[in-house]
Design an enzyme around this catalytic site. Structure first.
Site, PDB file in Angstrom:
ATOM      1  N   CYS A 197       0.975  -1.145  -0.199  1.00  0.00           N
ATOM      2  CA  CYS A 197      -0.082  -0.122   0.072  1.00  0.00           C
ATOM      3  C   CYS A 197       0.857   1.404   0.063  1.00  0.00           C
ATOM      4  CB  CYS A 197      -0.973   0.030   1.446  1.00  0.00           C
ATOM      5  SG  CYS A 197      -1.875   1.340   1.584  1.00  0.00           S
ATOM      6  N   GLU A 231       1.728  -5.222  -5.003  1.00  0.00           N
ATOM      7  CA  GLU A 231       0.793  -6.114  -4.865  1.00  0.00           C
ATOM      8  C   GLU A 231      -0.282  -5.788  -5.846  1.00  0.00           C
ATOM      9  OE1 GLU A 231      -2.556  -6.445  -1.341  1.00  0.00           O
ATOM     10  OE2 GLU A 231      -0.622  -6.791  -0.611  1.00  0.00           O
TER      11      GLU A 231
END
Length: 326
Positions: A197, A231
């Site tokens: 993130c 990710e």
């Protein structure tokens, strides 16, 4: 995951809300800005009132932004009167603890321990910017509060409670104690992702901090001998940001880096030079329209594109200023 025989909706699990429910964030005493997305994670769902316990369920410690001698009153009106659950969320700009009472933020700000000592260890330091690694298992409450805050400005699912197997890399102005941007890294990622993130806080946008952190994440991958990437799946905005960075990274390697002067290169060559996954390299080359019908890389097109767009000169981490540890 089930509870009382009923399946829990994933949006409920992650606190995702389709509409904004906090109108403004008062970030420290000087910064005030609107939220971008809604999140239920700050609230008691039965009452839509701000939860006054720390995110790990403990009562707030003395001096925290949520502590007071009596139950704090919220500034929001009832849901049927206003679309917002809370008008203003008051957040400490040093530790991200929160309250719905402005006076409590003022009181906390004078004694917040992170105002005097930043958490974690320095991993990069230039005269202008520093990056610190903060362990989620060691600074749990700080990282939980940071993740809660992040959910108001990211539109994709994001953990906010179980932070013990994450590291957080946080950018500060060198000499300052105020976080400006960060990325998290999952230490048990099966795919060996180098980033989970990333967010630049609203007051510090348009300073290139996101690009700096992306590049730093790849420096970590190279240090660990990994071919890696963020990710997946990326949000639409995240994909745009990464394509811009990946294009810059490929450009640098072809024009000035390890691949300079080569007459023919492959996606695998670029992958080894940059630490990027081959799939990300190919995605980048397609976006740059540098692949021929035979799926070969046209160096002429690639070099011409970046000859006209010199955007890579100050986009990267200075490797000489890295202070990486394991």
């Amino acid at each position: 995951m089930e509870k009382q025989g009923k399946s829990i909706d994933k949006d409920q699990l992650y606190g995702i809300l389709e509409t904004r429910n906090v109108k403004y964030v008062q970030f420290g005493l000087e910064q005030r800005f609107p939220t971008w997305y809604g999140s239920t994670a700050y609230f008691q769902l039965s009452t839509r009132k701000l939860g006054l316990r720390d995110p790990d369920g403990r009562l707030p410690s003395r001096g925290s932004a949520s502590s007071s001698g009596k139950k704090a009153k919220s500034f929001h009106t009832h849901p049927e009167v206003s679309e917002y659950w809370l008008d203003t969320l008051y957040v400490c700009e040093y530790c991200f603890k929160y309250t719905d009472v402005g006076k409590e933020l003022q009181e906390h700000g004078t004694q917040c321990p992170y105002r005097f000592k930043t958490p974690g260890r320095i991993q990069y330091r230039s005269p202008e910017l520093s990056i610190r690694k903060v362990s989620g298992s060691r600074h749990t409450l700080f990282c939980q509060c940071l993740c809660l805050f992040t959910k108001l400005f990211l539109d994709n699912k994001s953990m906010y409670f179980k932070v013990d197997h994450y590291d957080f890399y946080i950018v500060y102005d060198t000499g300052s104690k105020k976080p400006m941007a960060f990325f998290s890294k999952d230490l048990v990622s099966y795919q060996k992702n180098n980033l989970a993130c990333i967010l630049t806080l609203p007051p510090y946008q348009r300073r290139g901090l996101g690009t700096l952190l992306m590049d730093f994440s790849y420096k970590l991958s190279v240090r660990d001998g990994l071919i890696s990437g963020p990710e997946q799946p990326l949000s639409p905005f995240g994909l745009v940001s990464y394509l811009k960075y990946w294009s810059t990274l490929v450009c640098f390697q072809v024009l000035e880096g390890e691949l300079q002067g080569e007459s023919r290169i492959t996606a695998e060559d670029i992958s080894k030079a940059t630490g990027m996954r081959v799939s990300d390299v190919l995605l980048t080359l397609r976006s740059l329209e540098c692949l021929t019908q035979n799926q070969e890389i046209s160096l002429q097109i690639l070099r011409q594109r970046f000859k006209n767009h010199k955007q890579y000169s100050h986009a990267f981490i200075n490797k000489d200023l890295l202070i990486l540890d394991n």
